[in-house]
Design a protein around this motif. Structure first.
Motif, PDB file in Angstrom:
ATOM      1  N   VAL A 149       0.792  -1.218   0.000  1.00  0.00           N
ATOM      2  CA  VAL A 149       0.000   0.000   0.000  1.00  0.00           C
ATOM      3  C   VAL A 149       0.830   1.277   0.000  1.00  0.00           C
ATOM      4  CG1 VAL A 149      -1.983  -1.044   1.090  1.00  0.00           C
ATOM      5  CG2 VAL A 149      -0.184  -0.063   2.494  1.00  0.00           C
ATOM      6  N   ASP A 150       2.137   1.133   0.011  1.00  0.00           N
ATOM      7  CA  ASP A 150       2.935   2.358   0.094  1.00  0.00           C
ATOM      8  C   ASP A 150       3.618   2.691  -1.224  1.00  0.00           C
ATOM      9  OD1 ASP A 150       4.454   0.164   0.219  1.00  0.00           O
ATOM     10  OD2 ASP A 150       5.683   0.792   1.910  1.00  0.00           O
ATOM     11  N   ASP A 151       3.082   2.165  -2.299  1.00  0.00           N
ATOM     12  CA  ASP A 151       3.682   2.426  -3.596  1.00  0.00           C
ATOM     13  C   ASP A 151       3.785   3.915  -3.902  1.00  0.00           C
ATOM     14  OD1 ASP A 151       3.676  -0.210  -3.745  1.00  0.00           O
ATOM     15  OD2 ASP A 151       2.490  -0.395  -5.563  1.00  0.00           O
ATOM     16  N   LEU A 152       2.719   4.635  -3.579  1.00  0.00           N
ATOM     17  CA  LEU A 152       2.690   6.044  -3.947  1.00  0.00           C
ATOM     18  C   LEU A 152       3.778   6.828  -3.251  1.00  0.00           C
ATOM     19  CD1 LEU A 152      -1.006   7.180  -4.167  1.00  0.00           C
ATOM     20  CD2 LEU A 152       0.518   6.355  -5.939  1.00  0.00           C
ATOM     21  N   LEU A 153       3.978   6.544  -1.973  1.00  0.00           N
ATOM     22  CA  LEU A 153       4.938   7.326  -1.218  1.00  0.00           C
ATOM     23  C   LEU A 153       6.357   6.948  -1.591  1.00  0.00           C
ATOM     24  CD1 LEU A 153       2.815   7.071   1.941  1.00  0.00           C
ATOM     25  CD2 LEU A 153       3.301   9.169   0.704  1.00  0.00           C
ATOM     26  N   LYS A 154       6.542   5.723  -2.029  1.00  0.00           N
ATOM     27  CA  LYS A 154       7.856   5.333  -2.520  1.00  0.00           C
ATOM     28  C   LYS A 154       8.012   5.714  -3.986  1.00  0.00           C
ATOM     29  CE  LYS A 154       8.786   1.520   0.623  1.00  0.00           C
ATOM     30  NZ  LYS A 154       8.743   0.063   0.779  1.00  0.00           N
ATOM     31  N   ARG A 155       7.041   6.387  -4.506  1.00  0.00           N
ATOM     32  CA  ARG A 155       7.074   6.859  -5.891  1.00  0.00           C
ATOM     33  C   ARG A 155       7.180   5.703  -6.870  1.00  0.00           C
ATOM     34  NH1 ARG A 155       5.633  12.245  -6.112  1.00  0.00           N
ATOM     35  NH2 ARG A 155       6.441  13.281  -4.266  1.00  0.00           N
ATOM     36  N   GLN A 156       6.645   4.580  -6.475  1.00  0.00           N
ATOM     37  CA  GLN A 156       6.693   3.439  -7.382  1.00  0.00           C
ATOM     38  C   GLN A 156       5.470   3.399  -8.280  1.00  0.00           C
ATOM     39  OE1 GLN A 156       7.250   0.401  -4.524  1.00  0.00           O
ATOM     40  NE2 GLN A 156       9.458   0.689  -4.407  1.00  0.00           N
ATOM     41  N   ALA A 157       4.555   4.327  -8.086  1.00  0.00           N
ATOM     42  CA  ALA A 157       3.388   4.417  -8.957  1.00  0.00           C
ATOM     43  C   ALA A 157       2.888   5.851  -8.939  1.00  0.00           C
ATOM     44  CB  ALA A 157       2.292   3.466  -8.497  1.00  0.00           C
ATOM     45  N   ASP A 158       2.177   6.222  -9.999  1.00  0.00           N
ATOM     46  CA  ASP A 158       1.595   7.558 -10.042  1.00  0.00           C
ATOM     47  C   ASP A 158       0.202   7.550  -9.440  1.00  0.00           C
ATOM     48  OD1 ASP A 158       3.829   8.546 -11.500  1.00  0.00           O
ATOM     49  OD2 ASP A 158       3.013   7.624 -13.295  1.00  0.00           O
ATOM     50  N   ILE A 159      -0.520   6.482  -9.705  1.00  0.00           N
ATOM     51  CA  ILE A 159      -1.899   6.380  -9.245  1.00  0.00           C
ATOM     52  C   ILE A 159      -2.089   5.001  -8.631  1.00  0.00           C
ATOM     53  CG2 ILE A 159      -4.318   6.315  -9.984  1.00  0.00           C
ATOM     54  CD1 ILE A 159      -3.573   8.205 -12.256  1.00  0.00           C
ATOM     55  N   ALA A 160      -2.816   4.936  -7.537  1.00  0.00           N
ATOM     56  CA  ALA A 160      -3.069   3.641  -6.908  1.00  0.00           C
ATOM     57  C   ALA A 160      -4.562   3.441  -6.717  1.00  0.00           C
ATOM     58  CB  ALA A 160      -2.356   3.553  -5.556  1.00  0.00           C
ATOM     59  N   ILE A 161      -4.988   2.190  -6.825  1.00  0.00           N
ATOM     60  CA  ILE A 161      -6.361   1.836  -6.496  1.00  0.00           C
ATOM     61  C   ILE A 161      -6.295   1.024  -5.211  1.00  0.00           C
ATOM     62  CG2 ILE A 161      -8.424   0.621  -7.262  1.00  0.00           C
ATOM     63  CD1 ILE A 161      -7.374   1.125 -10.146  1.00  0.00           C
ATOM     64  N   ARG A 162      -6.909   1.559  -4.170  1.00  0.00           N
ATOM     65  CA  ARG A 162      -6.712   1.018  -2.833  1.00  0.00           C
ATOM     66  C   ARG A 162      -8.011   0.546  -2.219  1.00  0.00           C
ATOM     67  NH1 ARG A 162      -2.651   4.108  -0.578  1.00  0.00           N
ATOM     68  NH2 ARG A 162      -0.842   3.975  -1.920  1.00  0.00           N
ATOM     69  N   MET A 163      -7.905  -0.465  -1.375  1.00  0.00           N
ATOM     70  CA  MET A 163      -9.062  -0.937  -0.630  1.00  0.00           C
ATOM     71  C   MET A 163      -9.084  -0.359   0.786  1.00  0.00           C
ATOM     72  SD  MET A 163     -10.295  -2.436  -3.084  1.00  0.00           S
ATOM     73  CE  MET A 163     -10.154  -3.597  -4.442  1.00  0.00           C
ATOM     74  N   VAL A 164      -8.116   0.475   1.095  1.00  0.00           N
ATOM     75  CA  VAL A 164      -8.133   1.136   2.404  1.00  0.00           C
ATOM     76  C   VAL A 164      -8.089   2.634   2.161  1.00  0.00           C
ATOM     77  CG1 VAL A 164      -7.046  -0.720   3.682  1.00  0.00           C
ATOM     78  CG2 VAL A 164      -5.626   0.952   2.511  1.00  0.00           C
ATOM     79  N   ARG A 165      -8.767   3.361   2.999  1.00  0.00           N
ATOM     80  CA  ARG A 165      -8.783   4.803   2.852  1.00  0.00           C
ATOM     81  C   ARG A 165      -7.459   5.352   3.355  1.00  0.00           C
ATOM     82  NH1 ARG A 165     -11.897   8.143   1.215  1.00  0.00           N
ATOM     83  NH2 ARG A 165     -11.902  10.355   1.773  1.00  0.00           N
ATOM     84  N   PRO A 166      -6.709   6.063   2.536  1.00  0.00           N
ATOM     85  CA  PRO A 166      -5.420   6.567   2.992  1.00  0.00           C
ATOM     86  C   PRO A 166      -5.614   7.739   3.944  1.00  0.00           C
ATOM     87  CG  PRO A 166      -5.859   7.342   0.789  1.00  0.00           C
ATOM     88  CD  PRO A 166      -7.017   6.457   1.160  1.00  0.00           C
ATOM     89  N   GLU A 167      -4.973   7.661   5.087  1.00  0.00           N
ATOM     90  CA  GLU A 167      -5.080   8.746   6.064  1.00  0.00           C
ATOM     91  C   GLU A 167      -3.965   9.740   5.865  1.00  0.00           C
ATOM     92  OE1 GLU A 167      -7.481   9.414   8.050  1.00  0.00           O
ATOM     93  OE2 GLU A 167      -8.601   7.595   7.546  1.00  0.00           O
TER      94      GLU A 167
END
Lengths: 299, 299
Positions: free
Chosen positions: B134-152
């Motif tokens: 779930v931390d792909d975005l913060l590690k810059r490993q993706a531009d957009i993520a589809i998540r099943m948890v609401r990011p806080e």
DNA sequence: CATATGCTATACGGAAATATATGAGCCGCG
DNA sequence: CGCGGCTCATATATTTCCGTATAGCATATG
């Protein structure tokens, strides 16, 4: 596609953004102006877009440059974090730890704690970054953070230390002059110290306390330290931690039943640093000291 | 302290870690083995610690190297993200967008959506990274993520698209052979497809459904796609999204009242990319399409 | 035991990036 | 107006870094 550009170009890019000129960046990096110019040319070639408008007074960034800036800055803070981590791997607690905390925690609570920490680990150097930004850890701008919100982020090691109680306070001189409010309604006739910016945190606060709205703030300022000094100066009634107010015999708690909040506090560290001797030592010490601070308050 | 080392050394460091040898890293980076060796020497000099044990069969990383690895990898993914962002800044929707999603979403739901997206934007290239991290975005490993948890997490732009309903399903042949369970208790006499690893998510799931525990799983596997194919093959009763099961006339929902979950789903993007034409277009399209998918299910 | 195939370490010539030196343009100031 | 201080751009000299070639070593294979 051509080969990936040298990562050093990003460092130069950062310096030019920060300094606003090629020659300024050259001074900052210990290089020369022609080298910086070549770096920027190469980076513009690599990304396929002009990054700066050259003027006689320096370089001004284009939209493309501003869009790329956060990435380059993340690389810079990551590099700094890497070197910090590498520093002093002697098995002893030495090297540098960078701590992010709120102004109040950093200015009021931490000095005594850090003093003891330093006495215990004489080789330890500490960097303090005081702000209310909460993403320092993920941007690698700090090794350890003290947060008032529970991080829902995986990859972070968090430990609760308890809650700092917060209440309304005023100087006894102010109360002698203006009287002591008996209810939240009475506050309408008092000088209230409140917040300026409309941040999400402030909005949430306003929602929890409808009796305190922006219109009735006689002094609006974002710094919690400024709140504290204004309270101590007898300006009016403001919010501060009860631990702090209790240490000053001139400060009096106001409406303790009608207004109270608890600031749940966590010490947070990136899990990558869990195995790092120095970070671990500081983390554990912060948890122990802050827990004791909160507990001592309750006892 | 000596001057900061070249950031290119970190890239070389990554390559040596990944390849396990100087010559392998040289091949990967298009450089030569002596250059790689010099880079590693320079980096060891800069961090003040040996990073690899040289053997005749290659280099094996020391503890220090493993400790620094996450930082170097973050630099690599950040550099990649920067170049992706810089790509195709024509005002049109072109260039590459990297999307992180779960296996099920990426394999079952996205293909049709991406097909329409590509038809609409013929210059758009898409990279799919399928995992449950779930931390792909913060590690810059993706531009957009589809998540099943609401990011806080602040600094993330998130939009809810609704909830994917999830239920127990089985192939009709299996039910014909083994009968249809009437209660959660009946499941004890059935072949259940469940999870293998004890991740936090799985633990939370087990807590919500005490009737389903690890001991009664006849097949234990983490991949949700494997669950789906096992269900379709008639192995037993397993969990999958009702949207998927409804599309297959051979699959039958089991115990719809006793077992149901809703997977709240968000499309998430780093706010730094909010101004990026291409990411914005893909973000908006994903939100619209996934919302329609969930709604269509309910109608 | 000899050979082939990996690997790293070292020496050296050449290419590439750097620093130095200089020129040209803009701005504020006396 | 003209001077000094700042900027970026360009040309030349120098240093640094890289690639080629070679040697040494360990392991696998016959």
């Amino acid at each position: 596609m051509s080969r990936e550009p040298s990562w050093d170009l990003y460092r130069t890019f950062n310096a030019v953004l920060a300094e606003g000129s090629l020659s300024g960046a050259a001074r900052a990096l210990g290089l020369t102006q022609p080298s910086i110019a070549r770096h920027i040319d190469a980076l513009e070639e690599a990304v396929g877009a002009p990054l700066f408008l050259r003027t006689a007074r320096g370089l001004s960034p284009t939209d493309a440059a501003l869009e790329l800036r956060p990435f380059a800055e993340l690389m810079a803070s990551t590099s700094a974090a890497l070197l910090r981590t590498a520093e002093g791997r002697t098995g002893e607690v030495d090297g540098t730890v960078r701590i992010s905390a709120s102004e109040v925690v950093g200015i009021i609570h931490l000095p005594a704690i850090l003093t003891r920490l330093r006495q215990r680990y004489p080789l330890l150097a500490i960097e303090l970054s005081l702000s209310n930004a909460v993403d320092d850890l993920l941007k690698r701008q700090a090794d350890i953070a003290i947060r008032m919100v529970r991080p829902e982020q995986q990859a972070l090691l968090a430990r609760r230390v308890g809650a700092f109680p917060v209440g309304l306070h005023a100087h006894k001189d102010y109360l002698a002059r203006r009287g002591t409010p008996r209810s939240m309604d009475d506050l309408r006739h008092h000088d209230i110290i409140g917040y300026d910016a409309e941040t999400p945190a402030v909005r949430a606060f306003a929602q929890r306390h409808p009796g305190l709205d922006r219109a009735m703030f006689a002094l609006r300022v974002d710094s919690n330290i400024a709140h504290l000094t204004a309270i101590k100066a007898g300006f009016g009634i403001g919010i501060c931690q009860t631990i702090i107010a209790d240490a000053d015999p001139d400060l009096v708690r106001v409406l303790p039943d009608a207004f109270h909040e608890d600031l749940e506090t966590c010490v947070v560290m990136h899990e990558d640093l869990g195995a790092n001797t120095r970070c671990r030592a500081v983390f554990d010490a912060l948890v122990a000291e802050l827990t004791a601070l909160v507990r001592g308050r309750q006892g």
